[in-house]
Write a protein that holds these residues in place. Structure first.
Motif, mmCIF file in Angstrom:
data_model
loop_
_atom_site.group_PDB
_atom_site.id
_atom_site.type_symbol
_atom_site.label_atom_id
_atom_site.label_comp_id
_atom_site.label_asym_id
_atom_site.label_seq_id
_atom_site.Cartn_x
_atom_site.Cartn_y
_atom_site.Cartn_z
ATOM 1 N N VAL A 113 -74.639 89.551 -59.672
ATOM 2 C CA VAL A 113 -73.571 88.965 -60.266
ATOM 3 C C VAL A 113 -72.176 89.523 -59.925
ATOM 4 N N ASP A 114 -71.514 88.674 -59.681
ATOM 5 C CA ASP A 114 -70.009 88.675 -59.389
ATOM 6 C C ASP A 114 -69.717 89.760 -58.103
ATOM 7 N N GLY A 115 -70.644 89.713 -57.292
ATOM 8 C CA GLY A 115 -70.648 90.900 -56.153
ATOM 9 C C GLY A 115 -71.182 92.137 -56.337
ATOM 10 N N VAL A 116 -72.123 92.261 -57.552
ATOM 11 C CA VAL A 116 -72.669 93.501 -57.478
ATOM 12 C C VAL A 116 -74.284 93.236 -57.601
ATOM 13 N N ASP A 117 -74.903 94.073 -56.790
ATOM 14 C CA ASP A 117 -76.589 93.721 -56.778
ATOM 15 C C ASP A 117 -77.067 94.632 -58.003
ATOM 16 N N TRP A 118 -78.132 93.990 -58.641
ATOM 17 C CA TRP A 118 -78.652 94.650 -59.803
ATOM 18 C C TRP A 118 -80.276 94.492 -59.539
ATOM 19 N N LEU A 119 -80.777 95.551 -60.223
ATOM 20 C CA LEU A 119 -82.263 95.381 -60.427
ATOM 21 C C LEU A 119 -82.415 95.042 -61.880
ATOM 22 N N MET A 120 -82.928 94.265 -62.401
ATOM 23 C CA MET A 120 -83.293 94.117 -63.842
ATOM 24 C C MET A 120 -84.712 94.465 -64.222
ATOM 25 N N GLU A 121 -84.969 95.330 -65.264
ATOM 26 C CA GLU A 121 -86.150 95.729 -65.578
ATOM 27 C C GLU A 121 -86.392 95.535 -67.106
ATOM 28 N N LYS A 122 -87.401 94.710 -67.812
ATOM 29 C CA LYS A 122 -87.913 94.655 -68.956
ATOM 30 C C LYS A 122 -88.241 96.188 -69.391
ATOM 31 N N ARG A 123 -87.901 96.386 -70.715
ATOM 32 C CA ARG A 123 -88.166 97.597 -71.238
ATOM 33 C C ARG A 123 -89.038 97.286 -72.169
ATOM 34 N N ASP A 124 -90.000 98.526 -72.375
ATOM 35 C CA ASP A 124 -90.897 98.339 -73.786
ATOM 36 C C ASP A 124 -89.999 98.206 -75.176
ATOM 37 N N GLY A 125 -90.197 97.362 -75.767
ATOM 38 C CA GLY A 125 -89.291 97.172 -77.024
ATOM 39 C C GLY A 125 -88.435 96.154 -76.974
ATOM 40 N N GLY A 126 -88.475 95.479 -75.740
ATOM 41 C CA GLY A 126 -87.730 94.059 -75.810
ATOM 42 C C GLY A 126 -86.152 94.399 -75.098
#
Length: 173
Positions: A113-126
Protein backbone atom coordinates in the motif's frame (compact mmCIF):
# COMPACT_ATOMS: atom_id res chain seq x y z
CA UNK A 1 6.38 -3.62 -8.68
CA UNK A 2 4.54 -1.25 -10.91
CA UNK A 3 5.50 2.24 -9.78
CA UNK A 4 2.29 3.74 -11.16
CA UNK A 5 0.38 1.75 -8.55
CA UNK A 6 2.02 3.88 -5.87
CA UNK A 7 1.20 7.29 -7.31
CA UNK A 8 -2.38 7.34 -6.05
CA UNK A 9 -3.50 6.55 -2.51
CA UNK A 10 -4.79 3.03 -2.32
CA UNK A 11 -8.11 2.15 -0.73
CA UNK A 12 -7.52 -1.52 -0.30
CA UNK A 13 -9.89 -3.59 1.80
CA UNK A 14 -9.28 -7.23 2.62
CA UNK A 15 -10.47 -8.60 -0.75
CA UNK A 16 -8.40 -6.17 -2.82
CA UNK A 17 -5.35 -6.63 -0.60
CA UNK A 18 -5.68 -10.38 -1.04
CA UNK A 19 -5.65 -9.93 -4.81
CA UNK A 20 -2.50 -7.82 -4.71
CA UNK A 21 -0.29 -10.59 -3.42
CA UNK A 22 3.44 -10.08 -3.38
CA UNK A 23 6.31 -12.31 -2.43
CA UNK A 24 7.52 -11.73 1.11
CA UNK A 25 11.17 -13.81 1.23
CA UNK A 26 5.28 -1.08 17.03
CA UNK A 27 5.88 6.90 20.75
CA UNK A 28 5.42 8.96 23.55
CA UNK A 29 2.71 10.57 25.73
CA UNK A 30 0.31 8.30 27.59
CA UNK A 31 -3.40 8.79 27.97
CA UNK A 32 -6.20 6.96 29.70
CA UNK A 33 -4.72 3.55 30.35
CA UNK A 34 -4.79 1.44 27.18
CA UNK A 35 -1.72 -0.75 27.07
CA UNK A 36 0.67 -2.23 24.55
CA UNK A 37 3.71 -4.41 25.08
CA UNK A 38 6.89 -2.49 24.36
CA UNK A 39 9.12 -4.45 21.94
CA UNK A 40 12.65 -5.46 22.95
CA UNK A 41 14.44 -4.06 19.93
CA UNK A 42 18.14 -3.80 19.16
CA UNK A 43 19.97 -0.46 19.06
CA UNK A 44 19.62 -0.01 15.29
CA UNK A 45 15.88 -0.65 15.35
CA UNK A 46 15.40 1.63 18.38
CA UNK A 47 17.08 4.49 16.48
CA UNK A 48 14.79 3.95 13.48
CA UNK A 49 11.75 3.70 15.76
CA UNK A 50 12.64 6.98 17.48
CA UNK A 51 12.84 8.60 14.06
CA UNK A 52 9.47 7.08 13.17
CA UNK A 53 7.91 8.36 16.40
CA UNK A 54 8.89 11.91 15.42
CA UNK A 55 7.03 11.75 12.08
CA UNK A 56 3.95 9.69 12.94
CA UNK A 57 0.64 11.36 12.13
CA UNK A 58 -1.37 13.01 14.93
CA UNK A 59 -4.56 11.63 13.40
CA UNK A 60 -5.19 8.34 11.59
CA UNK A 61 -8.46 7.63 9.80
CA UNK A 62 -10.28 10.26 11.89
CA UNK A 63 -8.84 9.03 15.22
CA UNK A 64 -6.63 11.23 17.41
CA UNK A 65 -3.36 9.98 18.79
CA UNK A 66 -3.73 8.47 22.27
CA UNK A 67 -0.57 6.58 23.19
CA UNK A 68 -0.77 3.43 25.31
CA UNK A 69 0.92 2.63 28.61
CA UNK A 70 3.73 2.24 29.32
CA UNK A 71 4.88 5.35 27.51
CA UNK A 72 7.55 4.48 24.93
CA UNK A 73 8.99 5.76 21.67
CA UNK A 74 8.40 2.23 20.35
CA UNK A 75 4.61 2.30 20.72
CA UNK A 76 1.81 4.65 19.67
CA UNK A 77 -1.96 4.51 19.59
CA UNK A 78 -4.95 6.20 18.03
CA UNK A 79 -8.53 6.19 19.23
CA UNK A 80 -8.14 4.58 22.67
CA UNK A 81 -6.44 1.39 21.40
CA UNK A 82 -8.46 1.13 18.18
CA UNK A 83 -5.12 1.34 16.32
CA UNK A 84 -1.84 0.40 18.02
CA UNK A 85 1.58 0.76 16.38
CA UNK A 86 4.64 -1.05 17.76
CA UNK A 87 8.04 -0.52 16.19
CA UNK A 88 10.99 -2.89 16.50
CA UNK A 89 8.90 -6.06 16.79
CA UNK A 90 10.33 -9.46 15.81
CA UNK A 91 9.70 -10.86 12.36
CA UNK A 92 6.31 -12.62 12.32
CA UNK A 93 6.62 -16.38 11.69
CA UNK A 94 4.06 -16.15 8.87
CA UNK A 95 6.36 -13.78 7.00
CA UNK A 96 8.60 -16.70 6.08
CA UNK A 97 5.74 -19.18 5.56
CA UNK A 98 5.70 -20.34 1.96
CA UNK A 99 1.90 -20.75 2.07
CA UNK A 100 1.56 -16.98 2.58
CA UNK A 101 3.98 -16.14 -0.22
CA UNK A 102 2.07 -18.47 -2.52
CA UNK A 103 -1.32 -17.08 -1.46
CA UNK A 104 -2.47 -20.35 0.14
CA UNK A 105 -3.00 -19.08 3.73
CA UNK A 106 -6.51 -17.77 4.38
CA UNK A 107 -5.43 -16.00 7.59
CA UNK A 108 -2.43 -14.09 6.20
CA UNK A 109 -1.99 -12.03 3.06
CA UNK A 110 0.99 -10.09 1.72
CA UNK A 111 0.46 -6.85 -0.18
CA UNK A 112 1.70 -3.32 -0.76
CA UNK A 113 0.00 0.00 0.00
CA UNK A 114 1.55 3.29 -1.16
CA UNK A 115 5.06 1.89 -1.46
CA UNK A 116 5.12 -0.02 1.84
CA UNK A 117 4.97 -3.82 1.85
CA UNK A 118 2.78 -5.40 4.52
CA UNK A 119 1.89 -8.80 5.89
CA UNK A 120 -1.73 -8.80 7.04
CA UNK A 121 -2.81 -11.40 9.59
CA UNK A 122 -6.30 -12.03 10.94
CA UNK A 123 -6.29 -12.06 14.75
CA UNK A 124 -8.40 -14.03 17.16
CA UNK A 125 -11.33 -11.84 18.08
CA UNK A 126 -11.73 -10.27 14.64
CA UNK A 127 -8.97 -7.66 14.41
CA UNK A 128 -6.00 -7.47 12.08
CA UNK A 129 -2.26 -7.15 12.53
CA UNK A 130 -0.24 -5.56 9.72
CA UNK A 131 3.56 -5.86 9.79
CA UNK A 132 5.91 -4.10 7.42
CA UNK A 133 8.12 -6.24 5.21
CA UNK A 134 11.34 -5.37 3.43
CA UNK A 135 12.19 -2.55 5.88
CA UNK A 136 15.20 -2.14 8.21
CA UNK A 137 12.92 -2.55 11.25
CA UNK A 138 9.57 -4.31 11.56
CA UNK A 139 6.63 -2.03 12.29
CA UNK A 140 3.40 -3.64 13.46
CA UNK A 141 0.00 -1.97 13.25
CA UNK A 142 -2.89 -3.68 15.05
CA UNK A 143 -6.45 -2.73 14.22
CA UNK A 144 -9.18 -3.66 16.70
CA UNK A 145 -12.19 -5.76 15.78
CA UNK A 146 -14.44 -2.68 16.01
CA UNK A 147 -12.53 -1.12 13.08
CA UNK A 148 -11.67 -4.33 11.20
CA UNK A 149 -15.05 -4.54 9.46
CA UNK A 150 -14.33 -1.19 7.79
CA UNK A 151 -11.90 -0.45 4.98
CA UNK A 152 -8.48 -0.57 6.64
CA UNK A 153 -6.54 0.90 3.72
CA UNK A 154 -6.81 4.53 4.93
CA UNK A 155 -4.97 3.40 8.05
CA UNK A 156 -2.07 1.96 6.05
CA UNK A 157 -2.09 4.94 3.69
CA UNK A 158 -1.78 7.26 6.71
CA UNK A 159 1.32 5.43 7.97
CA UNK A 160 3.07 5.06 4.60
CA UNK A 161 4.78 8.51 4.44
CA UNK A 162 6.18 8.22 7.98
CA UNK A 163 7.41 4.67 7.46
CA UNK A 164 9.02 5.53 4.12
CA UNK A 165 10.74 8.56 5.71
CA UNK A 166 11.98 6.92 8.92
CA UNK A 167 12.45 3.22 8.22
CA UNK A 168 14.46 2.60 5.06
CA UNK A 169 14.02 -0.34 2.74
CA UNK A 170 16.30 -3.14 3.85
CA UNK A 171 16.53 -6.27 5.92
CA UNK A 172 15.60 -6.03 9.60
CA UNK A 173 17.92 -7.59 12.18
Amino acid sequence: MNSSRHRHPARLGLPVLAMSLIAVVGCSSADDGSSAAVPSAGAAAVKLCRNLDEVLPREVDGLSRQDPQPASELTAGWGDAVIILRCGVPQPPKMIDSKVAEGRDADAVAGAVDGVDWLMEKRDGGGYRFTTANRSAYVEVSVSAERADEDTSPILVAFAPAIKKAVPVGVAD
